[in-house]
Design an enzyme around this catalytic site. Structure first.
Site, PDB file in Angstrom:
ATOM      1  N   LYS A  11       0.856  -1.198   0.000  1.00 42.69           N
ATOM      2  CA  LYS A  11       0.000   0.000   0.000  1.00 42.69           C
ATOM      3  C   LYS A  11       0.884   1.238   0.000  1.00 42.69           C
ATOM      4  CE  LYS A  11       0.913   1.231   4.458  1.00 42.69           C
ATOM      5  NZ  LYS A  11       1.493   2.520   4.928  1.00 42.69           N
ATOM      6  N   ALA A  99       9.710  -0.782   5.175  1.00 46.10           N
ATOM      7  CA  ALA A  99       9.526   0.105   4.030  1.00 46.10           C
ATOM      8  C   ALA A  99       8.378   1.084   4.185  1.00 46.10           C
ATOM      9  CB  ALA A  99       9.315  -0.731   2.763  1.00 46.10           C
ATOM     10  N   GLY A 104       3.783  -6.684   6.184  1.00 49.15           N
ATOM     11  CA  GLY A 104       3.341  -7.606   7.228  1.00 49.15           C
ATOM     12  C   GLY A 104       1.850  -7.520   7.484  1.00 49.15           C
ATOM     13  N   SER A 105       1.317  -6.305   7.486  1.00 44.07           N
ATOM     14  CA  SER A 105      -0.125  -6.119   7.703  1.00 44.07           C
ATOM     15  C   SER A 105      -0.929  -6.729   6.566  1.00 44.07           C
ATOM     16  CB  SER A 105      -0.447  -4.621   7.819  1.00 44.07           C
ATOM     17  OG  SER A 105       0.202  -4.052   8.925  1.00 44.07           O
ATOM     18  N   SER A 106      -0.442  -6.552   5.346  1.00 47.78           N
ATOM     19  CA  SER A 106      -1.109  -7.143   4.190  1.00 47.78           C
ATOM     20  C   SER A 106      -1.108  -8.661   4.284  1.00 47.78           C
ATOM     21  CB  SER A 106      -0.418  -6.693   2.905  1.00 47.78           C
ATOM     22  OG  SER A 106      -1.006  -7.302   1.773  1.00 47.78           O
ATOM     23  N   ASP A 138      -2.645  -1.038  10.292  1.00 44.23           N
ATOM     24  CA  ASP A 138      -2.766  -1.038   8.831  1.00 44.23           C
ATOM     25  C   ASP A 138      -3.551  -2.229   8.295  1.00 44.23           C
ATOM     26  OD1 ASP A 138      -1.508   1.318   8.230  1.00 44.23           O
ATOM     27  OD2 ASP A 138       0.452   0.427   7.846  1.00 44.23           O
TER      28      ASP A 138
END
Length: 294
Positions: A11, A99, A104-106, A138
């Site tokens: 994102k 980044a 990680g959230s995705s 996120d």
């Protein structure tokens, strides 16, 4: 064994306004955020086994123990639904760590979606949203699968108008990340310590309201007050963004807590020339990829 493979997109935060500290110690934010057509791939399998859940990933530096958000997502799903068997997660990583691209959230939200699919959709969209918000600020946005406005810690999502959404989807970006990352906890800690970098909520809401009143691609607001912490420590970031504006006359911004940045590409943008500017400043090892808002 039953298995499913799903894309797990990165994102970018087009607007990221951190507005202050909450009573629970977390930060409130207002953010215009969008997934992109670049990301990881997540394969989730359920095996008829009494063995424990596990996660595999061969990307350097990615933990494969219980600290990984993907396995935390499995544990959270198990609290709501009894899974008959052992869950195996495989991450095909492309999103660099540290980044500000939400890798990680995705992954965590994609694991929730995959498990819900494999188990016959036992959880509603609202239940998945609540689970994801417990995993990270996120995480909920990756359940929306489209540009949204995030508020609160990130758990409150608002859809854009069809016109505003169509203004964003398909917009070309050049993403790049230097070899160093920015620790999100550190960045929030610096904001809290200084107390001077917060953006008033009315200002953040105002810039989004103004754009949505007449959404145009060239008027999409690009704003990130988390840049202040990153730029204070990593002076290469404002340097390269300044060079891009000076040499190529293009808008650019750091995404999330950094260290990744993006360049808003117009029709005639010379991506190879922009990439050369980035590499001249940050070195040949910098990560670069052209993508679009999804």
């Amino acid at each position: 064994m039953i298995s499913i493979t799903l894309p797990s997109p990165a994102k970018v935060n087009l607007v990221l306004a951190i507005t202050g500290v909450r009573e629970d110690g977390f930060h409130d934010l207002v953010s215009l955020v969008s997934p992109v057509d670049f990301g990881d791939e997540v394969t989730v399998s359920i095996e008829p086994s009494e063995g424990g859940d596990s996660l595999a990933c061969d990307y350097p530096g990615v933990p494969t123990d219980e600290s990984n958000l993907g396995l935390k997502a499995v544990a959270a799903f198990r609290q709501k639904y009894k899974i008959a068997g052992a869950v195996k997660v495989h991450l095909e990583k492309r999103i660099p760590a540290g980044a500000g691209l939400g890798g990680g959230s995705s992954n965590a939200s994609t694991v929730l979606l995959a498990l819900n699919e494999l188990c016959g959709q036992p959880l509603s969209d609202n239940e998945l949203l609540k689970l994801s918000s417990q995993l990270g600020s996120d995480c909920p946005l990756f359940l929306a699968k489209k540009p949204v406005i995030m508020r609160g810690r990130g758990e409150h999502l608002e859809s854009l108008s069809q016109v505003a959404e169509s203004t964003l989807v398909g917009q070309r970006l050049l993403l790049f990340k230097p070899t160093f990352g920015v620790n999100t906890g550190w960045a929030y800690g610096r904001m809290k310590a200084t107390g001077a970098w917060y953006c008033p909520t009315a200002q953040a809401e105002g810039m989004l309201a103004d754009w949505q009143a007449g959404p145009e691609t060239r008027k999409v607001p690009l704003f990130n007050n988390m840049q202040n912490a990153a730029f204070e420590k990593y002076v290469a970031l404002p340097t390269v963004l300044g060079l891009i504006r000076e040499r190529h006359n293009l808008r650019c911004l750091m995404s999330g807590s950094g260290s990744s940045c993006f360049v808003w590409l117009d029709e005639n943008a010379d991506v190879s020339a922009i990439t050369k500017t980035v590499r001249d400043c940050l070195g040949d090892d910098v990560f670069c990829v052209e993508t679009t808002l999804a």
